[in-house]
Design an enzyme around this catalytic site. Structure first.
Site, PDB file in Angstrom:
ATOM      1  N   PHE A  54       1.052  -1.202  -0.236  1.00 54.66           N
ATOM      2  CA  PHE A  54       0.141   0.000   0.115  1.00 54.66           C
ATOM      3  C   PHE A  54       0.563   0.560   0.046  1.00 54.66           C
ATOM      4  CE2 PHE A  54      -3.020  -2.949   1.748  1.00 54.66           C
ATOM      5  CZ  PHE A  54      -4.569  -2.584   1.402  1.00 54.66           C
ATOM      6  N   ASP A  55       0.769   1.708  -0.921  1.00 56.73           N
ATOM      7  CA  ASP A  55       1.108   3.570  -0.593  1.00 56.73           C
ATOM      8  C   ASP A  55      -0.151   4.007   0.651  1.00 56.73           C
ATOM      9  OD1 ASP A  55       1.898   6.033  -1.345  1.00 56.73           O
ATOM     10  OD2 ASP A  55      -0.069   6.795  -2.155  1.00 56.73           O
ATOM     11  N   LEU A  56       0.576   5.029   0.908  1.00 54.53           N
ATOM     12  CA  LEU A  56       0.124   5.924   2.427  1.00 54.53           C
ATOM     13  C   LEU A  56      -0.306   6.790   1.988  1.00 54.53           C
ATOM     14  CD1 LEU A  56       0.085   6.228   4.924  1.00 54.53           C
ATOM     15  CD2 LEU A  56       2.544   6.657   5.353  1.00 54.53           C
TER      16      LEU A  56
END
Length: 225
Positions: A9-11
């Site tokens: 996941f990107d944040l």
């Protein structure tokens, strides 16, 4: 869709909406650099890409100016900005379901690792992640390609087809392409449908609920322009 075991996941713009904290911290840095920007909406483009890239692209800063601007940015961000942030609805339940189903979950962000860890702790979701990888404070490992590659190296005994990268900007999708893994673009963040479509992810979703269907139910969602 495939059965993905490793979920990256990107944040910013994917797990949480960081607009207030990032744009106000950029505004603070610009003001210290002698540039007045009163409209925070104009600074949304800073959400996602490495700060070095954005300060150069949007304000034509040289290397010295970039380093100075980032120092000012971090001055406000680590004090207040990282907490001016909101988790997207249904993210905690999605993470819980992923862990319950035996997935390995990681964060792949261009934000410095130390800040990412602090934000995840603040939201009380740090325990869902097996690995948190971001950039280094000295300005190295800022590209999403380098960050994803670092994660793949950590799990070097696993086939690439078991990994997928999830993010809201083209940088996430490009990083996935460059490292040979699949990707999902999410339009509820800060990348437009056009930006994501042009980057050619494996799939595009509009909501966290659709994201859940793709990675947990192996549902194929058609990419529409």
């Amino acid at each position: 869709m495939k059965n993905y075991e490793y979920i990256l996941f990107d944040l910013d713009g994917t797990l949480s909406d960081p607009k207030e904290g990032i744009t106000k911290s950029v505004q603070f840095a610009l003001r210290r650099m002698g540039i007045a920007e009163e409209n925070l909406d104009h600074l949304e483009s800073f959400i996602g890409p490495p700060l070095q890239q954005s300060f150069q692209e949007f304000y034509s800063f040289n290397e010295t100016q970039i380093r100075t601007a980032i120092t000012y940015y971090r001055e406000r961000f680590k004090d207040r900005g990282m907490y001016e942030n909101t988790l997207y609805e249904h993210i905690p339940s999605l993470l819980q379901e992923l862990k319950d189903n035996g997935h390995t979950v990681a964060v792949a962000t261009s934000k410095p690792t130390v800040f990412a860890e602090e934000i995840l702790k603040y939201f009380n979701i740090c325990h869902y992640f097996d690995l948190i990888v971001g950039s280094n404070l000295d300005g190295t490992r800022t590209s999403k390609t380098e960050i994803i590659q670092h994660i793949l190296h950590h799990y070097s005994d696993q086939p690439k087809e078991t990994f997928i990268m999830i993010g809201d900007r083209k940088h996430d999708i490009i990083g996935a392409h460059n490292t040979g893994i699949d990707s999902i673009g999410v339009t509820y963040g800060y990348g437009s449908m056009e930006e994501l479509t042009n980057a050619k992810p494996t799939s595009i979703v509009k909501t966290v609920s659709e994201l859940r269907e793709v990675i947990l139910k192996n549902t194929t969602i058609q990419i529409q322009s």
